[in-house]
Every structure is written in structure tokens, then in C-alpha cells.
Scaffold this motif. Structure first.
Motif, PDB file in Angstrom:
ATOM      1  N   VAL A  63      -0.422  16.527 -21.587  1.00 58.97           N
ATOM      2  CA  VAL A  63      -1.356  17.470 -20.966  1.00 58.97           C
ATOM      3  C   VAL A  63      -2.654  16.765 -20.590  1.00 58.97           C
ATOM      4  O   VAL A  63      -3.239  17.035 -19.539  1.00 58.97           O
ATOM      5  N   MET A  64      -3.101  15.838 -21.419  1.00 62.01           N
ATOM      6  CA  MET A  64      -4.328  15.098 -21.109  1.00 62.01           C
ATOM      7  C   MET A  64      -4.121  14.111 -19.961  1.00 62.01           C
ATOM      8  O   MET A  64      -5.048  13.838 -19.204  1.00 62.01           O
ATOM      9  N   ALA A  65      -2.915  13.577 -19.824  1.00 62.34           N
ATOM     10  CA  ALA A  65      -2.653  12.593 -18.776  1.00 62.34           C
ATOM     11  C   ALA A  65      -2.394  13.231 -17.413  1.00 62.34           C
ATOM     12  O   ALA A  65      -2.590  12.582 -16.382  1.00 62.34           O
ATOM     13  N   ALA A  66      -1.971  14.473 -17.396  1.00 61.11           N
ATOM     14  CA  ALA A  66      -1.577  15.125 -16.148  1.00 61.11           C
ATOM     15  C   ALA A  66      -2.670  15.139 -15.078  1.00 61.11           C
ATOM     16  O   ALA A  66      -2.385  14.827 -13.911  1.00 61.11           O
ATOM     17  N   PRO A  67      -3.929  15.467 -15.390  1.00 65.74           N
ATOM     18  CA  PRO A  67      -4.941  15.454 -14.327  1.00 65.74           C
ATOM     19  C   PRO A  67      -5.157  14.074 -13.710  1.00 65.74           C
ATOM     20  O   PRO A  67      -5.437  13.954 -12.518  1.00 65.74           O
ATOM     21  N   TYR A  68      -5.016  13.033 -14.525  1.00 62.58           N
ATOM     22  CA  TYR A  68      -5.190  11.678 -13.994  1.00 62.58           C
ATOM     23  C   TYR A  68      -4.036  11.293 -13.068  1.00 62.58           C
ATOM     24  O   TYR A  68      -4.231  10.582 -12.082  1.00 62.58           O
ATOM     25  N   ILE A  69      -2.847  11.760 -13.390  1.00 57.82           N
ATOM     26  CA  ILE A  69      -1.705  11.490 -12.518  1.00 57.82           C
ATOM     27  C   ILE A  69      -1.871  12.223 -11.199  1.00 57.82           C
ATOM     28  O   ILE A  69      -1.595  11.674 -10.131  1.00 57.82           O
ATOM     29  N   VAL A  70      -2.359  13.449 -11.262  1.00 55.69           N
ATOM     30  CA  VAL A  70      -2.586  14.218 -10.031  1.00 55.69           C
ATOM     31  C   VAL A  70      -3.671  13.560  -9.185  1.00 55.69           C
ATOM     32  O   VAL A  70      -3.562  13.495  -7.957  1.00 55.69           O
ATOM     33  N   ASP A  71      -4.716  13.041  -9.823  1.00 53.52           N
ATOM     34  CA  ASP A  71      -5.798  12.390  -9.081  1.00 53.52           C
ATOM     35  C   ASP A  71      -5.422  11.014  -8.550  1.00 53.52           C
ATOM     36  O   ASP A  71      -6.207  10.395  -7.829  1.00 53.52           O
ATOM     37  N   SER A  72      -4.245  10.518  -8.895  1.00 58.87           N
ATOM     38  CA  SER A  72      -3.828   9.210  -8.381  1.00 58.87           C
ATOM     39  C   SER A  72      -3.662   9.223  -6.869  1.00 58.87           C
ATOM     40  O   SER A  72      -3.664   8.164  -6.236  1.00 58.87           O
ATOM     41  N   THR A  73      -3.548  10.405  -6.268  1.00 61.45           N
ATOM     42  CA  THR A  73      -3.452  10.478  -4.809  1.00 61.45           C
ATOM     43  C   THR A  73      -4.728   9.975  -4.152  1.00 61.45           C
ATOM     44  O   THR A  73      -4.678   9.466  -3.040  1.00 61.45           O
ATOM     45  N   LYS A  74      -5.855  10.082  -4.840  1.00 56.51           N
ATOM     46  CA  LYS A  74      -7.136   9.604  -4.282  1.00 56.51           C
ATOM     47  C   LYS A  74      -7.236   8.091  -4.338  1.00 56.51           C
ATOM     48  O   LYS A  74      -7.941   7.487  -3.526  1.00 56.51           O
ATOM     49  N   MET A  75      -6.534   7.471  -5.295  1.00 58.57           N
ATOM     50  CA  MET A  75      -6.597   6.023  -5.427  1.00 58.57           C
ATOM     51  C   MET A  75      -5.627   5.312  -4.489  1.00 58.57           C
ATOM     52  O   MET A  75      -5.876   4.192  -4.076  1.00 58.57           O
ATOM     53  N   ILE A  76      -4.520   5.957  -4.167  1.00 58.26           N
ATOM     54  CA  ILE A  76      -3.503   5.357  -3.305  1.00 58.26           C
ATOM     55  C   ILE A  76      -3.716   5.906  -1.902  1.00 58.26           C
ATOM     56  O   ILE A  76      -3.465   7.076  -1.641  1.00 58.26           O
ATOM     57  N   LYS A  77      -4.181   5.086  -1.010  1.00 62.63           N
ATOM     58  CA  LYS A  77      -4.560   5.525   0.334  1.00 62.63           C
ATOM     59  C   LYS A  77      -3.432   5.323   1.336  1.00 62.63           C
ATOM     60  O   LYS A  77      -3.519   4.517   2.232  1.00 62.63           O
ATOM     61  N   SER A  78      -2.359   6.058   1.164  1.00 57.33           N
ATOM     62  CA  SER A  78      -1.268   5.999   2.126  1.00 57.33           C
ATOM     63  C   SER A  78      -0.518   7.316   2.086  1.00 57.33           C
ATOM     64  O   SER A  78      -0.826   8.196   1.291  1.00 57.33           O
ATOM     65  N   ASP A  79       0.462   7.461   2.969  1.00 59.46           N
ATOM     66  CA  ASP A  79       1.270   8.675   2.952  1.00 59.46           C
ATOM     67  C   ASP A  79       2.083   8.768   1.673  1.00 59.46           C
ATOM     68  O   ASP A  79       2.367   9.848   1.179  1.00 59.46           O
ATOM     69  N   PHE A  80       2.469   7.625   1.129  1.00 57.37           N
ATOM     70  CA  PHE A  80       3.221   7.596  -0.118  1.00 57.37           C
ATOM     71  C   PHE A  80       2.374   8.078  -1.288  1.00 57.37           C
ATOM     72  O   PHE A  80       2.898   8.628  -2.261  1.00 57.37           O
TER      73      PHE A  80
END
Length: 116
Positions: free
Chosen positions: A56-73
Motif C-alpha cells: 500500500v505504501m509503494a503503490a503511489p510511487y509506482i503510479v507516479d513512475s509515469t512522470k519519471m518515464i517520458k515516453s508512451d510506454f
């Protein structure tokens, strides 16, 4: 970004995922209580619940990984991580012993022999 042609499929998969998550949460405490021997049942449930909170604590960081990876993937990375974790957990649950009609373990020795 959801493509217009896949919006219905995405919504259906999201709802199926929510259904599975709710069902798993409803039965996990009952099933895990049956697996632990009586002498350590309280500690086992507490430890399992504590480990679940790590996810549960890790889930928000995984969701925010979209901001760190700058591509369609990058937008699909959280979906892949959560989906892979769910499939892996489902496969691991196949290794758990059947509890229907079984006497529940009372001692640690019973717990070691349970399901064999």
C-alpha cells in the motif's frame, strides 16, 4: 492517454480488476487464518497484514513512475507492474494447501505437516 477505440476495453478490465481486488480482500483474512497454527495465528495474521501495508505504501510511487518515464510506454508501466504482481500472486496461491474438510493445525508440528 486512452485511445478512443480501447476505452471500453480499458473500462471493462479496470472493473474486473476492482472486482478481483475486492473479492481477494474479503477472503484473504479468513483463508490465511486457516493456514496458521492456533499457537501463532494472531502473530501470523498481524505479520501478513503488516507486509500487505508495504504494498500500500509503494503503490503511489509506482503510479507516479509515469512522470519519471517520458515516453508512451511510461503510461503503461504502472499497469504492467500491478498486473504482473497480481498474476504472480495468483500463481503462488495455487501452491497453498486445500483447507476444505481438513482439520486446522493446532501446533507448529501440525502446521508443518498441513497440506502434505
Amino acid at each position: 492517454m486512452i485511445y478512443k477505440g480501447l476505452q471500453g476495453v480499458t473500462t471493462a478490465l479496470a472493473m474486473i480488476g476492482k472486482l478481483g481486488s475486492s473479492a481477494a480482500f474479503s477472503i484473504i483474512y479468513v483463508f490465511s487464518a486457516e493456514l496458521f497454527p492456533t499457537v501463532v495465528r494472531n502473530a501470523g495474521i498481524g505479520a501478513s497484514s503488516c507486509c500487505a501495508r508495504i504494498g500500500v505504501m509503494a503503490a503511489p510511487y509506482i503510479v507516479d513512475s509515469t512522470k519519471m518515464i517520458k515516453s508512451d510506454f511510461g503510461q503503461s508501466v504502472p499497469l504492467v507492474v500491478f498486473g504482473a504482481a497480481s498474476v504472480f500472486a495468483g500463481l503462488l496461491s495455487l501452491l497453498l494447501p486445500e483447507t476444505l474438510g481438513q482439520h486446522l493445525p493446532e501446533t507448529l508440528e501440525d502446521g508443518k505437516l498441513f497440506g502434505t
